[in-house]
Design a protein around this motif. Structure first.
Motif, short mmCIF file in Angstrom:
data_model
loop_
_atom_site.label_atom_id
_atom_site.label_comp_id
_atom_site.label_asym_id
_atom_site.label_seq_id
_atom_site.Cartn_x
_atom_site.Cartn_y
_atom_site.Cartn_z
N VAL A 136 40.48 40.91 36.87
CA VAL A 136 39.58 41.22 35.75
C VAL A 136 38.16 40.77 36.09
CG1 VAL A 136 39.06 40.75 33.33
CG2 VAL A 136 41.43 41.11 34.04
N ASN A 137 38.07 39.65 36.78
CA ASN A 137 36.75 39.12 37.13
C ASN A 137 36.06 39.93 38.22
OD1 ASN A 137 35.81 37.09 35.49
ND2 ASN A 137 37.00 35.49 36.50
N PHE A 139 35.26 42.78 37.69
CA PHE A 139 34.31 43.53 36.87
C PHE A 139 33.48 42.62 35.96
CE2 PHE A 139 37.99 46.28 37.64
CZ PHE A 139 37.37 47.36 38.25
N LEU A 140 34.10 41.57 35.39
CA LEU A 140 33.40 40.75 34.40
C LEU A 140 32.59 39.62 35.02
CD1 LEU A 140 36.06 40.41 31.53
CD2 LEU A 140 34.18 42.06 31.76
N HIS A 141 33.07 39.05 36.11
CA HIS A 141 32.39 37.92 36.79
C HIS A 141 32.26 36.71 35.87
CE1 HIS A 141 31.58 40.71 40.04
NE2 HIS A 141 30.96 41.53 39.19
N TRP A 142 33.27 36.45 35.06
CA TRP A 142 33.30 35.22 34.26
C TRP A 142 33.91 34.12 35.13
CZ3 TRP A 142 35.27 36.71 28.66
CH2 TRP A 142 34.39 37.65 28.11
N ASP A 143 33.12 33.57 36.01
CA ASP A 143 33.65 32.69 37.04
C ASP A 143 33.77 31.23 36.62
OD1 ASP A 143 33.90 34.77 38.88
OD2 ASP A 143 31.77 34.62 39.43
N GLY A 147 35.49 30.67 31.11
CA GLY A 147 35.57 32.13 31.15
C GLY A 147 36.92 32.61 31.66
N LYS A 148 37.41 31.97 32.72
CA LYS A 148 38.72 32.34 33.26
C LYS A 148 39.83 32.07 32.25
CE LYS A 148 37.49 31.56 38.11
NZ LYS A 148 37.73 30.73 39.32
N ILE A 151 39.86 34.84 29.61
CA ILE A 151 40.47 36.07 30.11
C ILE A 151 41.99 35.92 30.17
CG2 ILE A 151 40.67 37.63 32.09
CD1 ILE A 151 37.76 36.88 32.78
#
Length: 475
Positions: A136-137, A139-143, A147-148, A151
């Motif tokens: 998913v990251n 595309f989203l880059h919630w690193d 954030g992880k 998700i």
């Protein structure tokens, strides 16, 4: 006895043994039943999660010995699927391995099987969710860690909501996600055969250790990716004509996944240079780029992995509630797990499973080693239901509890023995730490069993005239 099934002193006609537990009106009120396509999709969807998208890179570090191990593993998986088919025809009741173990060996063996599978289901869901976050990251880059976690929690609770909406929606969602992830993977597996280069495959043993060590390293990875083959047996009462379709869906699902694993891994090994493959985070994207060129394939394969992961989470969320529901109906789990909504959803089991998976997800981000521990732990707990299922089949064949012709007897016994060996291999491949942790958590279940029995005022074994319909006997 010709034309009948017999066990525990009770003889049932095959028509009666195969009869669904509910009539058509009940089916309609509970959200319907799953046909063979949806049942097979459940098996495939639960076996093929996010792991296949990283498997070739992990196996490349071990070497092409992995193909021999994969072939041997496939034999064991197919044997176990055949065993599930035989058991499902004789005991077409929800609970799968739990029902088989309880029918053959009594309620305590059934409880341990249910407890072990329940641990596998919600623990494994956390592992799938953690792997799903990475795709998913893309595309989203919630690193960040928060954030992880956000998700991952979304990945766990969306399938929970789908499961709460009823079995019909589960079946449709599972069929769609299975098709969406299966088609691209099998496309890579087939088309990649035309782009193979012998120089890409690398050494037979790239692990740096002995062949024995390399073989078991590969086995530890490959054995776990077959987890989920028992999916359809656990929801047997939600399957149309379970006496026939449980076995057919199990075998078709395992055969489809075996073909997918072999073809896809072969294609990736042969199209990506070994040195590059061992360090790849997206081996399928690398393979497609090498075949056709271009930079958009990484996004396409990441999307496939997202669909694959959410489909697996949806199917496993169903199982995490169905197993304790079947056990609760027999008095082996707290009664709350047996209650369902008007759509037939075991609401307590779904919510409890989602909460426990969420807590496991949080722990995986709190400790760097927790994720690996989760996967190995789930591998060990998976082996317990497999072992008792194979043992139940062998028990009925050896003791004469199931009457079959001599030719079929030998064939069924051979399959049961292979399935037993397959279960032992999973335990061995899990490693010392996972086995120790798994045994400890299995033992935690014993006080739960005592508490449940005491709460029902039962102080001994409960008589069972027919699987899934026990009559209590107090002492």
């Amino acid at each position: 006895m010709a034309g009948s099934e017999a066990w525990e002193g009770v003889t049932l006609s095959r028509a009666e043994a195969a009869a669904p537990a509910k009539d058509d009106a009940a089916d309609a009120s509970s959200g319907g039943r799953l046909g063979l396509p949806q049942a097979t999709a459940l098996v495939v969807g639960n076996i093929v999660g996010t792991g296949i998208f990283l498997l070739p890179a992990s196996l490349a570090e071990i070497g092409t010995i992995s193909f021999a191990v994969m072939g041997a593993t496939a034999v064991g998986a197919i044997a176990l699927a055949l065993v599930f088919g035989r058991l499902g025809a004789r005991v077409p009741a929800s609970g799968g391995p739990y029902a088989y173990a309880r029918d053959a060996f009594g309620e305590f063996a059934g409880f341990l099987t249910a407890w072990s599978f329940w641990l596998t289901a919600w623990g494994g869901n956390a592992g799938i969710a953690v792997a799903w976050v990475g795709y998913v990251n893309y595309f989203l880059h919630w690193d960040s860690v928060p954030g992880k976690i956000a998700i991952g929690l979304a990945g766990l609770w969306l399938p929970a909501l789908i499961n709460l909406s009823g079995v019909r929606n589960i079946g449709v969602f599972q069929l769609v996600t299975t098709v969406l992830k299966f088609v691209p993977l099998i496309f890579v597996g087939i088309v990649g055969l035309f782009f193979l280069k012998a120089g890409n495959f690398g050494p037979f043993n790239a692990s740096g250790g002995s062949l024995w060590h390399a073989g078991w390293l590969a086995a530890g990875l490959i054995l776990f990716i077959y987890s989920g083959m028992e999916s359809v047996t656990i929801v047997a009462e939600r399957i149309k004509d379970p006496a026939r379709n449980v076995g057919r869906a199990s075998i078709l699902g395992v055969l489809a996944c075996t073909a997918l694993y072999l073809l896809a891994t072969l294609a990736v090994f042969g199209t990506v240079p070994h040195a590059r493959l061992t360090g790849s985070d997206a081996p399928f994207a690398d393979a497609v780029n090498n075949m056709f060129g271009g930079g958009g394939w990484g996004a396409a394969m990441a999307a496939c992995a997202i669909v694959s992961g959410i489909g697996a989470l949806n199917g496993w969320m169903l199982l995490v509630a169905e197993m304790p529901m079947a056990a609760a109906r027999d008095g082996m789990f707290p009664a709350a797990f047996g209650r369902t909504t008007r759509r037939g959803a075991p609401v307590v089991g779904i919510i409890a499973g989602a909460v426990l998976s969420s807590l496991m997800l949080l722990s995986s981000y709190a400790s760097e080693n927790a994720f690996n521990t989760i996967l190995l732990f789930a591998s060990f707990t998976t082996a317990i239901p497999y072992f008792f299922s194979a043992a139940a089949q062998l028990f009925w064949l050896v003791t004469g509890g199931r009457k079959v012709s001599r030719g079929r007897l030998l064939r069924d016994m051979a399959m049961a023995v292979v399935a037993l060996l397959f279960s032992f291999a999973i335990v061995y491949g899990s490693g010392d730490q996972a086995v120790m942790l798994g045994v400890l958590v299995l033992l935690v279940g014993v006080p739960v069993y005592i508490w449940t029995k005491a709460g029902r005022g039962e102080y001994g074994p409960r008589e069972t005239g027919r699987a899934g319909n026990p009559s209590a006997r107090n002492h």
